[in-house]
Motif scaffolding. Structure first.
Motif, PDB file in Angstrom:
ATOM      1  N   LYS A  60      33.472 -10.672   9.555  1.00  0.00           N
ATOM      2  CA  LYS A  60      34.609 -10.027  10.227  1.00  0.00           C
ATOM      3  C   LYS A  60      35.447  -9.361   9.147  1.00  0.00           C
ATOM      4  CE  LYS A  60      33.321 -12.515  13.807  1.00  0.00           C
ATOM      5  NZ  LYS A  60      32.942 -13.832  13.377  1.00  0.00           N
ATOM      6  N   THR A  61      35.724  -8.068   9.343  1.00  0.00           N
ATOM      7  CA  THR A  61      36.474  -7.338   8.328  1.00  0.00           C
ATOM      8  C   THR A  61      37.364  -6.283   8.971  1.00  0.00           C
ATOM      9  OG1 THR A  61      36.276  -6.287   6.149  1.00  0.00           O
ATOM     10  CG2 THR A  61      34.740  -5.539   7.859  1.00  0.00           C
ATOM     11  N   ALA A  62      38.229  -5.701   8.163  1.00  0.00           N
ATOM     12  CA  ALA A  62      39.094  -4.607   8.610  1.00  0.00           C
ATOM     13  C   ALA A  62      38.319  -3.294   8.508  1.00  0.00           C
ATOM     14  CB  ALA A  62      40.354  -4.557   7.740  1.00  0.00           C
ATOM     15  N   PRO A  63      38.632  -2.335   9.381  1.00  0.00           N
ATOM     16  CA  PRO A  63      37.907  -1.064   9.355  1.00  0.00           C
ATOM     17  C   PRO A  63      37.876  -0.392   7.981  1.00  0.00           C
ATOM     18  CG  PRO A  63      39.210  -1.207  11.356  1.00  0.00           C
ATOM     19  CD  PRO A  63      39.595  -2.394  10.499  1.00  0.00           C
ATOM     20  N   ASP A  64      38.968  -0.490   7.222  1.00  0.00           N
ATOM     21  CA  ASP A  64      39.004   0.181   5.917  1.00  0.00           C
ATOM     22  C   ASP A  64      38.230  -0.568   4.829  1.00  0.00           C
ATOM     23  OD1 ASP A  64      40.885  -1.917   5.746  1.00  0.00           O
ATOM     24  OD2 ASP A  64      42.172  -0.787   4.378  1.00  0.00           O
ATOM     25  N   ARG A  65      37.662  -1.714   5.145  1.00  0.00           N
ATOM     26  CA  ARG A  65      36.885  -2.489   4.156  1.00  0.00           C
ATOM     27  C   ARG A  65      35.390  -2.462   4.456  1.00  0.00           C
ATOM     28  NH1 ARG A  65      38.377  -3.316  -0.466  1.00  0.00           N
ATOM     29  NH2 ARG A  65      37.911  -5.513  -0.662  1.00  0.00           N
ATOM     30  N   VAL A  66      34.996  -1.785   5.547  1.00  0.00           N
ATOM     31  CA  VAL A  66      33.587  -1.778   5.953  1.00  0.00           C
ATOM     32  C   VAL A  66      32.686  -1.200   4.870  1.00  0.00           C
ATOM     33  CG1 VAL A  66      31.921  -0.766   7.569  1.00  0.00           C
ATOM     34  CG2 VAL A  66      34.015  -1.797   8.423  1.00  0.00           C
ATOM     35  N   ALA A  67      33.020  -0.050   4.326  1.00  0.00           N
ATOM     36  CA  ALA A  67      32.150   0.601   3.342  1.00  0.00           C
ATOM     37  C   ALA A  67      31.914  -0.298   2.134  1.00  0.00           C
ATOM     38  CB  ALA A  67      32.729   1.947   2.915  1.00  0.00           C
ATOM     39  N   ALA A  68      32.958  -0.930   1.637  1.00  0.00           N
ATOM     40  CA  ALA A  68      32.811  -1.815   0.476  1.00  0.00           C
ATOM     41  C   ALA A  68      31.961  -3.032   0.832  1.00  0.00           C
ATOM     42  CB  ALA A  68      34.184  -2.257  -0.037  1.00  0.00           C
ATOM     43  N   LEU A  69      32.144  -3.577   2.037  1.00  0.00           N
ATOM     44  CA  LEU A  69      31.344  -4.723   2.465  1.00  0.00           C
ATOM     45  C   LEU A  69      29.879  -4.336   2.614  1.00  0.00           C
ATOM     46  CD1 LEU A  69      30.960  -7.615   3.444  1.00  0.00           C
ATOM     47  CD2 LEU A  69      31.736  -6.865   5.708  1.00  0.00           C
ATOM     48  N   VAL A  70      29.603  -3.202   3.223  1.00  0.00           N
ATOM     49  CA  VAL A  70      28.219  -2.740   3.376  1.00  0.00           C
ATOM     50  C   VAL A  70      27.581  -2.526   2.006  1.00  0.00           C
ATOM     51  CG1 VAL A  70      26.777  -0.818   4.176  1.00  0.00           C
ATOM     52  CG2 VAL A  70      28.499  -1.814   5.696  1.00  0.00           C
ATOM     53  N   ASP A  71      28.302  -1.919   1.085  1.00  0.00           N
ATOM     54  CA  ASP A  71      27.772  -1.730  -0.275  1.00  0.00           C
ATOM     55  C   ASP A  71      27.431  -3.074  -0.919  1.00  0.00           C
ATOM     56  OD1 ASP A  71      28.055   1.011  -0.038  1.00  0.00           O
ATOM     57  OD2 ASP A  71      29.887   1.116  -1.263  1.00  0.00           O
ATOM     58  N   HIS A  72      28.308  -4.050  -0.749  1.00  0.00           N
ATOM     59  CA  HIS A  72      28.080  -5.391  -1.301  1.00  0.00           C
ATOM     60  C   HIS A  72      26.829  -6.029  -0.689  1.00  0.00           C
ATOM     61  CE1 HIS A  72      28.624  -9.561  -2.409  1.00  0.00           C
ATOM     62  NE2 HIS A  72      28.549  -9.849  -1.120  1.00  0.00           N
ATOM     63  N   VAL A  73      26.717  -5.980   0.627  1.00  0.00           N
ATOM     64  CA  VAL A  73      25.557  -6.588   1.296  1.00  0.00           C
ATOM     65  C   VAL A  73      24.275  -5.899   0.845  1.00  0.00           C
ATOM     66  CG1 VAL A  73      24.432  -6.999   3.524  1.00  0.00           C
ATOM     67  CG2 VAL A  73      26.894  -7.429   3.266  1.00  0.00           C
ATOM     68  N   ARG A  74      24.274  -4.585   0.782  1.00  0.00           N
ATOM     69  CA  ARG A  74      23.064  -3.854   0.347  1.00  0.00           C
ATOM     70  C   ARG A  74      22.663  -4.245  -1.070  1.00  0.00           C
ATOM     71  NH1 ARG A  74      23.083   2.362   1.407  1.00  0.00           N
ATOM     72  NH2 ARG A  74      20.904   2.032   0.895  1.00  0.00           N
ATOM     73  N   ALA A  75      23.632  -4.350  -1.959  1.00  0.00           N
ATOM     74  CA  ALA A  75      23.338  -4.668  -3.357  1.00  0.00           C
ATOM     75  C   ALA A  75      22.848  -6.108  -3.525  1.00  0.00           C
ATOM     76  CB  ALA A  75      24.580  -4.431  -4.222  1.00  0.00           C
ATOM     77  N   ALA A  76      23.374  -7.029  -2.720  1.00  0.00           N
ATOM     78  CA  ALA A  76      23.035  -8.445  -2.876  1.00  0.00           C
ATOM     79  C   ALA A  76      21.874  -8.892  -1.993  1.00  0.00           C
ATOM     80  CB  ALA A  76      24.269  -9.291  -2.549  1.00  0.00           C
ATOM     81  N   HIS A  77      21.435  -8.045  -1.096  1.00  0.00           N
ATOM     82  CA  HIS A  77      20.419  -8.425  -0.105  1.00  0.00           C
ATOM     83  C   HIS A  77      19.026  -8.472  -0.729  1.00  0.00           C
ATOM     84  CE1 HIS A  77      18.536  -8.784   3.792  1.00  0.00           C
ATOM     85  NE2 HIS A  77      19.740  -8.832   4.345  1.00  0.00           N
ATOM     86  N   PRO A  78      18.226  -9.478  -0.371  1.00  0.00           N
ATOM     87  CA  PRO A  78      16.890  -9.590  -0.961  1.00  0.00           C
ATOM     88  C   PRO A  78      15.840  -8.666  -0.335  1.00  0.00           C
ATOM     89  CG  PRO A  78      17.263 -11.420   0.530  1.00  0.00           C
ATOM     90  CD  PRO A  78      18.559 -10.650   0.440  1.00  0.00           C
ATOM     91  N   TYR A  79      16.116  -8.039   0.797  1.00  0.00           N
ATOM     92  CA  TYR A  79      15.110  -7.214   1.477  1.00  0.00           C
ATOM     93  C   TYR A  79      15.083  -5.798   0.898  1.00  0.00           C
ATOM     94  CZ  TYR A  79      14.900 -10.664   5.315  1.00  0.00           C
ATOM     95  OH  TYR A  79      14.742 -11.786   6.088  1.00  0.00           O
ATOM     96  N   ASP A  80      13.912  -5.169   0.978  1.00  0.00           N
ATOM     97  CA  ASP A  80      13.781  -3.760   0.588  1.00  0.00           C
ATOM     98  C   ASP A  80      14.590  -2.863   1.523  1.00  0.00           C
ATOM     99  OD1 ASP A  80      12.021  -4.474  -1.461  1.00  0.00           O
ATOM    100  OD2 ASP A  80      10.235  -4.068  -0.251  1.00  0.00           O
ATOM    101  N   VAL A  81      14.551  -3.164   2.803  1.00  0.00           N
ATOM    102  CA  VAL A  81      15.255  -2.388   3.816  1.00  0.00           C
ATOM    103  C   VAL A  81      16.055  -3.364   4.684  1.00  0.00           C
ATOM    104  CG1 VAL A  81      15.034  -0.714   5.697  1.00  0.00           C
ATOM    105  CG2 VAL A  81      13.366  -0.711   3.840  1.00  0.00           C
ATOM    106  N   PRO A  82      17.235  -3.770   4.232  1.00  0.00           N
ATOM    107  CA  PRO A  82      17.992  -4.767   4.999  1.00  0.00           C
ATOM    108  C   PRO A  82      18.581  -4.197   6.284  1.00  0.00           C
ATOM    109  CG  PRO A  82      19.264  -4.036   3.115  1.00  0.00           C
ATOM    110  CD  PRO A  82      17.904  -3.396   2.987  1.00  0.00           C
TER     111      PRO A  82
END
Length: 114
Positions: A60-82
């Motif tokens: 759960k996040t604020a609308p203005d924090r979505v891009a940073a959260l998505v970037d974090h998840v993509r960088a930390a995610h173990p899948y090739d295509v998360p």
């Protein structure tokens, strides 16, 4: 401000889900993160149908924090295509939306914009 965003993903192991959740909250990218129970996902991958156990993580996040959260998840995610899904939802409780906003500030809590 009564809108929040929900970002979801799935990973292949509970410890990975726990780390993603904890890191996003510690970094104030999400006000909270919930790791769900194991689910079995069936999908196409490398020209074959696969079925694997996965764990869902919902942030759960604020609308203005979505891009940073998505970037974090993509960088930390173990899948090739998360899988990373983002939805905007209205909060039935404006106090909860204000809490989400305050907890996702990179510095001490601020008042949400009117």
């Amino acid at each position: 401000m009564d809108e929040i965003c929900v970002v979801t993903t799935v990973v292949d192991a509970r410890p990975v889900a726990d780390v993603l959740a904890a890191a996003a909250v510690a970094g104030r990218l999400a006000a909270c993160a919930q790791v769900g129970a194991q689910v079995d996902s069936t999908y196409w991958w490398q020209s074959a149908i696969q079925t694997t156990p996965e764990w869902s993580v919902q942030f759960k996040t604020a609308p203005d924090r979505v891009a940073a959260l998505v970037d974090h998840v993509r960088a930390a995610h173990p899948y090739d295509v998360p899988e990373i899904l983002v939805g905007r939802v209205g909060s039935g409780n404006p106090d909860y939306a204000a809490w989400v906003y305050a907890q996702t500030r990179p510095y001490p809590a601020q008042t949400p914009p009117e």
